[in-house]
Design a protein around this motif. Structure first.
Motif, PDB file in Angstrom:
ATOM      1  N   GLN A 112       1.056  -1.144  -0.067  1.00  0.00           N
ATOM      2  CA  GLN A 112       0.221   0.156   0.395  1.00  0.00           C
ATOM      3  C   GLN A 112       0.772   1.335  -0.109  1.00  0.00           C
ATOM      4  O   GLN A 112       1.888   1.465   0.519  1.00  0.00           O
ATOM      5  N   LEU A 113       0.475   2.312  -0.778  1.00  0.00           N
ATOM      6  CA  LEU A 113       1.261   3.555  -0.832  1.00  0.00           C
ATOM      7  C   LEU A 113       0.385   4.753  -0.521  1.00  0.00           C
ATOM      8  O   LEU A 113      -1.038   4.590  -1.015  1.00  0.00           O
ATOM      9  N   ALA A 114       0.941   5.519   0.424  1.00  0.00           N
ATOM     10  CA  ALA A 114      -0.010   6.624   0.515  1.00  0.00           C
ATOM     11  C   ALA A 114       0.087   7.805  -0.357  1.00  0.00           C
ATOM     12  O   ALA A 114       1.248   8.321  -0.505  1.00  0.00           O
ATOM     13  N   PHE A 115      -1.170   8.419  -0.615  1.00  0.00           N
ATOM     14  CA  PHE A 115      -1.283   9.689  -1.507  1.00  0.00           C
ATOM     15  C   PHE A 115      -2.423  10.526  -0.790  1.00  0.00           C
ATOM     16  O   PHE A 115      -2.924  10.180  -0.214  1.00  0.00           O
ATOM     17  N   ARG A 116      -1.833  11.833  -0.908  1.00  0.00           N
ATOM     18  CA  ARG A 116      -2.629  13.029  -0.221  1.00  0.00           C
ATOM     19  C   ARG A 116      -4.000  12.877  -0.833  1.00  0.00           C
ATOM     20  O   ARG A 116      -3.931  12.778  -2.028  1.00  0.00           O
ATOM     21  N   ARG A 117      -4.938  12.889   0.041  1.00  0.00           N
ATOM     22  CA  ARG A 117      -6.267  13.056  -0.321  1.00  0.00           C
ATOM     23  C   ARG A 117      -6.552  14.205  -1.361  1.00  0.00           C
ATOM     24  O   ARG A 117      -7.339  14.310  -2.115  1.00  0.00           O
ATOM     25  N   ASP A 118      -6.169  15.568  -0.825  1.00  0.00           N
ATOM     26  CA  ASP A 118      -6.436  16.501  -1.635  1.00  0.00           C
ATOM     27  C   ASP A 118      -5.906  16.722  -2.878  1.00  0.00           C
ATOM     28  O   ASP A 118      -6.413  17.048  -4.016  1.00  0.00           O
ATOM     29  N   TRP A 119      -4.582  15.797  -3.280  1.00  0.00           N
ATOM     30  CA  TRP A 119      -3.993  15.758  -4.311  1.00  0.00           C
ATOM     31  C   TRP A 119      -4.931  14.838  -5.492  1.00  0.00           C
ATOM     32  O   TRP A 119      -5.255  15.025  -6.543  1.00  0.00           O
ATOM     33  N   LEU A 120      -5.308  13.764  -4.745  1.00  0.00           N
ATOM     34  CA  LEU A 120      -6.331  12.977  -5.476  1.00  0.00           C
ATOM     35  C   LEU A 120      -7.514  13.840  -5.814  1.00  0.00           C
ATOM     36  O   LEU A 120      -7.979  13.448  -7.137  1.00  0.00           O
ATOM     37  N   LYS A 121      -8.216  14.338  -5.208  1.00  0.00           N
ATOM     38  CA  LYS A 121      -9.391  15.143  -5.362  1.00  0.00           C
ATOM     39  C   LYS A 121      -8.990  16.060  -6.506  1.00  0.00           C
ATOM     40  O   LYS A 121      -9.950  16.453  -7.322  1.00  0.00           O
ATOM     41  N   ARG A 122      -8.069  16.856  -6.358  1.00  0.00           N
ATOM     42  CA  ARG A 122      -7.342  17.675  -7.461  1.00  0.00           C
ATOM     43  C   ARG A 122      -7.339  17.255  -9.019  1.00  0.00           C
ATOM     44  O   ARG A 122      -7.800  17.744  -9.874  1.00  0.00           O
ATOM     45  N   ILE A 123      -6.890  15.903  -9.057  1.00  0.00           N
ATOM     46  CA  ILE A 123      -6.841  15.374 -10.182  1.00  0.00           C
ATOM     47  C   ILE A 123      -8.122  14.552 -10.607  1.00  0.00           C
ATOM     48  O   ILE A 123      -8.142  13.705 -11.526  1.00  0.00           O
TER      49      ILE A 123
END
Length: 233
Positions: A112-123
């Protein structure tokens, strides 16, 4: 109190922009009647779209029938780090061939890798539809190299149909797919509903053409929205 008639056209408009496609392309690809999506955007009709039509349009656009962007469903772990909210995205034990194709019959989640939720939402990628895999082969070089990790949005499965003229310099989007039973990653160009082209970035590889029934053999896993290189000495 707002109604579907009030909100639905704007939701459809936003979703079309997010997918980078047009109403005509969606109607054509999904087999909807002519102007089905365009009538919604125009607010046509006194009573608005029927529930059946709303369902058909939502299916074509990857929207849930509650009418809105896909909600995050399933066990997506949340992490708070230095005040930022992260989501765990699964890394699958799968190689997506930038070449002839890979057999991933034993594919499973290995990390599992962690990605910022605000970055995922932005794309525009819900954490619940995001998946990670790795690239194998050289046909997508210099964009992607063997071992590169790619982030796939599995809700985006319909490449837009678009015609290009000499002034259109946009590159075709990259998709992960199962092509005749093997996992691959390629750019996909759809000049028409009856024609699909699988394009490599490496000029040593010629474009591959799929027509008619051959298109059905290409099962889209999702759109590749990010990739990262691994530096090797």
């Amino acid at each position: 109190m707002t109604s579907i008639d009030d909100d639905f056209p704007e939701m459809v408009r936003q979703r079309l922009e997010q997918l980078g496609t047009s109403p005509f392309a969606v109607e054509h690809a999904a087999g909807l009647p002519a102007d089905a999506v365009r009538n919604v955007l125009r607010g046509g009709g006194k009573s608005g779209p029927t529930l059946t039509r709303v369902r058909q349009i939502c299916d074509a656009l990857g929207l849930e029938l509650y009418i809105g962007p896909p909600r995050e469903a399933g066990p997506v772990e949340r992490i708070l780090l230095d005040g930022a909210d992260y989501a765990h995205i699964p890394l699958h034990d799968a190689m997506l061939a930038a070449g002839a194709g890979c057999d991933n019959s034993a594919e499973q989640v290995i990390d599992q890798l962690a990605f910022r939720r605000d970055w995922l939402k932005r794309i525009g990628v819900p954490a619940s539809t995001a998946r990670l895999a790795r690239v194998q082969g050289d046909s997508m070089q210099p964009t992607m190299w063997p071992g590169d990790m790619i982030l796939i949005d599995t809700q985006r499965k319909v490449p837009a149909i678009r015609t290009k003229d000499g002034k259109d310099q946009r590159r075709s989007p990259i998709y992960a797919m199962i092509d005749n039973g093997e996992a691959r990653v390629k750019r996909i160009e759809r000049p028409s509903a009856e024609l699909m082209m699988l394009i490599s970035d490496n000029p040593d590889y010629a474009p591959e053409v799929r027509q008619g029934g051959d298109i059905q053999a290409v099962q889209i896993i999702g759109k590749v929205v990010w990739w990262g290189h691994t530096v090797k000495e």
